[in-house]
Write an enzyme that holds these catalytic residues in place. Structure first.
Site, PDB file in Angstrom:
ATOM      1  N   GLU A   1       8.916 -14.861 -11.656  1.00 15.32           N
ATOM      2  CA  GLU A   1       8.128 -13.679 -11.306  1.00 15.32           C
ATOM      3  C   GLU A   1       7.856 -12.796 -12.513  1.00 15.32           C
ATOM      4  OE1 GLU A   1       9.951 -11.110  -8.391  1.00 15.32           O
ATOM      5  OE2 GLU A   1      11.881 -11.161  -9.388  1.00 15.32           O
TER       6      GLU A   1
ATOM      7  N   CYS B   1       0.822  -1.208   0.000  1.00 18.26           N
ATOM      8  CA  CYS B   1       0.000   0.000   0.000  1.00 18.26           C
ATOM      9  C   CYS B   1       0.856   1.258   0.000  1.00 18.26           C
ATOM     10  CB  CYS B   1      -0.892   0.016   1.231  1.00 18.26           C
ATOM     11  SG  CYS B   1      -1.901  -1.447   1.373  1.00 18.26           S
TER      12      CYS B   1
ATOM     13  N   GLU C   1      18.338 -17.548  -7.903  1.00 13.51           N
ATOM     14  CA  GLU C   1      17.971 -16.199  -8.339  1.00 13.51           C
ATOM     15  C   GLU C   1      17.480 -16.207  -9.792  1.00 13.51           C
ATOM     16  OE1 GLU C   1      17.072 -13.530  -7.424  1.00 13.51           O
ATOM     17  OE2 GLU C   1      17.512 -12.068  -8.981  1.00 13.51           O
TER      18      GLU C   1
ATOM     19  N   ARG D   1       5.087  -0.145  -6.035  1.00 11.23           N
ATOM     20  CA  ARG D   1       5.039  -0.943  -4.797  1.00 11.23           C
ATOM     21  C   ARG D   1       4.000  -2.058  -4.894  1.00 11.23           C
ATOM     22  NH1 ARG D   1       7.073   1.984  -0.164  1.00 11.23           N
ATOM     23  NH2 ARG D   1       5.698   0.726   1.110  1.00 11.23           N
TER      24      ARG D   1
ATOM     25  N   ASN E   1      -1.720   2.405   6.103  1.00 11.68           N
ATOM     26  CA  ASN E   1      -0.891   1.247   5.716  1.00 11.68           C
ATOM     27  C   ASN E   1      -0.631   0.436   6.978  1.00 11.68           C
ATOM     28  OD1 ASN E   1      -0.700   2.226   3.156  1.00 11.68           O
ATOM     29  ND2 ASN E   1       1.486   2.698   3.230  1.00 11.68           N
ATOM     30  N   GLY E   2      -0.532  -0.875   6.832  1.00 12.07           N
ATOM     31  CA  GLY E   2      -0.279  -1.721   8.002  1.00 12.07           C
ATOM     32  C   GLY E   2      -1.501  -2.563   8.304  1.00 12.07           C
TER      33      GLY E   2
ATOM     34  N   TRP F   1      -3.233  -2.594  -1.472  1.00 12.42           N
ATOM     35  CA  TRP F   1      -2.938  -3.980  -1.842  1.00 12.42           C
ATOM     36  C   TRP F   1      -3.744  -4.822  -0.860  1.00 12.42           C
ATOM     37  CZ3 TRP F   1      -0.503  -8.381   0.237  1.00 12.42           C
ATOM     38  CH2 TRP F   1      -0.046  -9.325  -0.703  1.00 12.42           C
TER      39      TRP F   1
ATOM     40  N   LYS G   1      13.789 -14.911 -11.026  1.00 13.87           N
ATOM     41  CA  LYS G   1      13.575 -13.882 -12.058  1.00 13.87           C
ATOM     42  C   LYS G   1      12.629 -14.396 -13.134  1.00 13.87           C
ATOM     43  CE  LYS G   1      14.477 -10.852 -10.617  1.00 13.87           C
ATOM     44  NZ  LYS G   1      15.054 -10.931  -9.323  1.00 13.87           N
TER      45      LYS G   1
ATOM     46  N   LYS H   1       6.362  -4.499  -4.537  1.00 12.62           N
ATOM     47  CA  LYS H   1       7.784  -4.164  -4.457  1.00 12.62           C
ATOM     48  C   LYS H   1       8.290  -4.323  -3.044  1.00 12.62           C
ATOM     49  CE  LYS H   1      11.752  -2.823  -5.921  1.00 12.62           C
ATOM     50  NZ  LYS H   1      12.514  -3.847  -6.665  1.00 12.62           N
TER      51      LYS H   1
ATOM     52  N   HIS I   1      20.256 -36.633  -7.983  1.00 15.73           N
ATOM     53  CA  HIS I   1      19.587 -37.217  -6.812  1.00 15.73           C
ATOM     54  C   HIS I   1      18.064 -37.110  -6.919  1.00 15.73           C
ATOM     55  CE1 HIS I   1      23.393 -37.832  -4.794  1.00 15.73           C
ATOM     56  NE2 HIS I   1      23.740 -36.607  -5.158  1.00 15.73           N
TER      57      HIS I   1
END
Ligand code: M6R
Length: 623
Positions: free
Chosen positions: A503, A2, A496, A27, A115-116, A89, A500, A618, A519
């Site tokens: 997402e 948010c 990583e 965000r 927010n929160g 959000w 990438k 974000k 394995h």
């Protein structure tokens, strides 16, 4: 997640609020809203989806407003000069106009953005419904608006103070009351708020990106603080209600860094910025003569660091992948046992810590709730906490005992790229610093310094292969699953690379330590399951080549990231992307770049929203 923007000043509030919301779009959000206060009357608009939907709602507004309220939207009449705005959000309740902020009380006079998470909102809501309050949304936030109404006795500041004593959880709020049109109030606990000080105007936001176009002067609020903003500017109060004076910080980020600068997406701009951002991360911090790193942010705790005999690095997502590279570096070159924990698991493990343990906390945003909770836990246990953070003044930067800033400017695209290569660069500086405090020789230190300094040019060279990487992406664009593989320093790169691709392109991808393939995972390999293999010429090269042969023998296609001049690899790999030679410990900084470009092109080919992938935010400010 948010985002909050509030305005009180001499200018028309609406364009500033909308611009602020757009700056916070990165965000992640699913609805937005704005409330304007004009001549003791309130105009509120909300929309589901992108900010452009909110703008449409405002411009197509046909409501029969009284003339005065019409003036609130009319630039020729000066427009409203006070307002609050929000990107939501969804947490409590679906994305909808009812659930979008700002929220109001029964009288429609108190308006609030938040927010929160208010943890005890259900009890508060139940109690207020029993007293006759009527709720319109499913949100936790609305309970706070009604609670303030319930406690209101002609003074908004007092009512907000009392309400904040009742709620538990986290908040960054901005609130106004139509009967007190000369002020807005903001308060913070566990969710960031920064006050921008303009000329005869104050802008308050959850992130400096929404402010920096209007002023470079900012005050970061700390938990428990409240600010009352009127025509004279902000007055800040601590948690004991005493008025306090806080330092004014200079916002160093430049507005151009927060714009696309001719690139089609922020992501590709940020990938191409890496020669400069890696340089900015190490600039002024390398001392060749001493083979040492100079880290001003650690000066105050340098002696403590000298005695550290165990390191735990906590982080999430991409930052955690960088931390795993740090584990190899710190153990090999500084000789300090190092482990990496998911920040969200740190609190749930019995941690065996002592005064020789350091907890390194790594976060681009500095606001990731899981990571912040881990810092608090570590501090509670009394151990030294060191931050590696990009966002100056962020909660993690302020919570940790000491730290190192990344200096890569704002990273707008949700997928982290330039922050990742910077995080590994900073970890290499820390390795130098801690290694030279211990057994690392001058010669080794100097070799590392030289190689770090050469990285920007090497990254530039890799970026020149963007066209080739795009062609490789086209060739594999129909694949539905990928394995990412690497060993030792490039083992974290496998994770990583998979993050990438997942997402950005929503293609299934998994990262494996290459030795693990035989394995189990190798059972998945066939001609339709390609592998993206990090195989630079390093101490595990031969082992990697054997693992590649095993994949080849099962008809698996391989894209290899290999060292320039390695012609032999072409006999095994179907496609090769070359990176220049560097010190083994620094190869991940180079091998990250082809993986980023590959994921970017795969996403573009699928026509996806590259900068704002679905379901992601974000900065993840919920646990
Ligand atoms: O702001 P932080 O570095 O704390 O963020 C941690 C993760 O949420 C972040 O790296 C996330 O995994 C990104 N989407 C990766 O690109």
């Amino acid at each position: 997640m948010c985002g909050i923007v509030g305005y009180f000043g001499k200018n028309e509030a609406l364009p500033i609020l909308i611009d602020g919301l757009k700056r916070l779009e990165y965000r992640g959000y699913d609805s937005s809203g704005v409330a304007l206060l004009h001549q003791s009357k309130v105009l509120c608009f909300k929309a589901v989806g992108k900010i452009v939907e909110l703008e449409k709602k405002i411009s197509e507004d046909k409501s029969p407003h009284p003339p005065l309220l019409k003036h609130a939207l009319d630039p020729e009449q000066g427009g409203a000069k006070i307002g609050i705005a929000h990107t939501r959000w969804a947490t409590h309740g679906v994305p909808s106009e009812q659930n979008a902020h700002p929220h109001s009380d029964c009288s429609g006079k108190i308006w609030l953005v938040h927010n929160g998470i208010i943890e005890n909102y259900q009890q508060i809501k139940k109690h207020l419904i029993e007293k006759g309050h009527i709720f319109k949304s499913e949100t936790d936030t609305e309970a706070l608006a009604h609670l303030i109404e319930d406690l209101y006795d002609g003074d908004l500041t007092e009512a907000v103070k009392k309400a904040l004593k009742v709620i538990t959880g986290t908040y960054g709020i901005v609130v106004f009351h139509a009967d007190e049109p000369n002020k807005i109030i903001a308060a913070k606990k566990g969710s960031p708020l920064v006050v921008g000080l303009g000329e005869n105007e104050t802008i308050i936001a959850s992130d400096v990106s929404a402010i920096m176009r209007y002023t470079k002067q900012a005050i970061y609020l700390d938990d428990g603080e409240m600010v009352e903003i009127d025509a004279n500017g902000p007055r800040i109060f601590d948690s004991f209600n005493a008025e306090i004076t806080k330092d004014i910080s200079e916002i160093e980020w430049d507005i151009n860094q927060a714009e696309k600068g001719g690139y089609p997406h922020f992501l590709i701009k940020e990938i191409f910025e890496q020669p400069e951002t890696v340089m900015n991360s190490v600039r002024g911090r390398l001392v060749l003569e001493e083979g040492m790193a100079k880290l001003g942010g650690l000066d105050a705790v340098a002696d403590k660091i000298r005695n550290i005999d165990r390191i735990i690095i906590v982080a999430c997502g991409t930052a955690r992948c960088a931390a795993l590279v740090g584990e190899y570096m710190l153990e090999e070159y500084a000789g300090i046992p190092t482990e990496v924990d998911y920040a969200h698991e740190f609190r749930y493990k019995k941690q065996i810590l002592n005064d020789k343990t350091a907890v390194i906390v790594m976060s681009q945003s500095g606001e990731t709730a899981d990571t912040l909770a881990a810092v608090k836990e570590a501090k509670e246990k009394g151990v030294l906490t060191l931050g590696i953070v990009n966002t100056v003044g962020s909660s993690i930067a302020r919570e940790t005992d000491a730290g190192i800033y990344n200096h890569v400017g704002p990273e707008i695209s949700v997928a982290s790229t330039k922050a990742f290569t910077s995080q590994i660069s900073i970890l290499s500086l820390l390795t130098l610093f801690m290694g030279r405090q211990r057994d690392m020789s001058l010669v080794t230190g100097q070799r590392i310094v030289n190689e770090i300094q050469a990285l920007p040019d090497k990254i530039r060279k890799i970026l020149e292969a963007d066209g080739e990487i795009k062609k490789i992406a086209e060739k594999y664009s129909k694949a539905t699953s990928f394995a990412f593989l690497g060993r030792k320093y490039n083992h974290p790169l496998a994770f990583e690379g998979a993050i990438k691709l997942k997402e950005l392109s929503y293609i299934h991808a998994e990262g494996f330590a290459a030795g693990e393939m035989k394995h189990g995972p190798i059972a998945m390999i066939d001609e339709n399951f390609p592998s993206f293999y990090f195989v630079p010429e390093d101490s595990v090269y031969e082992k990697n080549v054997s693992n590649m042969q095993e994949i080849k023998a099962r008809a698996g296609k391989i894209i290899a990231v290999a060292t320039e001049g390695d012609e032999k690899i072409k006999d095994i790999a179907d496609d090769v992307i070359y990176i220049p030679k560097t010190l083994e410990m620094l190869t991940p900084i180079l091998s990250a770049v082809p993986a980023q470009l590959f994921a970017y092109h795969m996403a573009v080919l699928k026509g996806l929203d590259v900068d704002k992938p679905r379901n992601l935010a974000k900065s993840v400010t919920v646990e």
